[in-house]
Design a protein around this motif. Structure first.
Motif, PDB file in Angstrom:
ATOM      1  N   GLU A  73       0.835  -1.194   0.000  1.00 34.51           N
ATOM      2  CA  GLU A  73       0.000   0.000   0.000  1.00 34.51           C
ATOM      3  C   GLU A  73       0.873   1.248   0.000  1.00 34.51           C
ATOM      4  O   GLU A  73       1.849   1.330   0.754  1.00 34.51           O
ATOM      5  N   THR A  74       0.515   2.212  -0.843  1.00 40.47           N
ATOM      6  CA  THR A  74       1.270   3.458  -0.901  1.00 40.47           C
ATOM      7  C   THR A  74       0.328   4.632  -0.711  1.00 40.47           C
ATOM      8  O   THR A  74      -0.876   4.504  -0.877  1.00 40.47           O
ATOM      9  N   LYS A  75       0.889   5.784  -0.417  1.00 38.49           N
ATOM     10  CA  LYS A  75       0.103   6.995  -0.197  1.00 38.49           C
ATOM     11  C   LYS A  75       0.429   8.041  -1.257  1.00 38.49           C
ATOM     12  O   LYS A  75       0.321   9.224  -1.009  1.00 38.49           O
ATOM     13  N   TYR A  76       0.820   7.602  -2.416  1.00 36.81           N
ATOM     14  CA  TYR A  76       1.158   8.507  -3.503  1.00 36.81           C
ATOM     15  C   TYR A  76       0.751   7.865  -4.825  1.00 36.81           C
ATOM     16  O   TYR A  76       0.443   6.688  -4.893  1.00 36.81           O
TER      17      TYR A  76
END
Length: 71
Positions: free
Chosen positions: A2-5
């Motif tokens: 999971e990434t936030k970008y």
């Protein structure tokens, strides 16, 4: 992972997953791999460059007031 970008490329107003090789993104503080992102293909790159050139031509024909309204 999971990434936030954003992991996709913005090409002609559409987010596309790269069609090239996977590229590891590292946390510079730890050296740990934090993401795998697909590079764009040559075809995707050419498509993006063509779209940017068209956008520049259109943008250059707008007035400062129009540009200000868009921003």
């Amino acid at each position: 992972m999971e990434t936030k970008y954003q992991e996709k490329a913005l090409i002609n107003g559409v987010f596309e997953t790269g069609e090239g090789e996977a590229e590891s993104i590292y946390n510079p503080a730890t050296g740990q791999v934090i993401a795998q992102i697909q590079e764009v293909s040559r075809e995707q790159l050419n498509k993006a460059v063509s779209a940017a050139q068209r956008a520049c031509e259109i943008w250059g024909q707008t007035t400062p007031a129009e540009r200000g309204g868009m921003l």
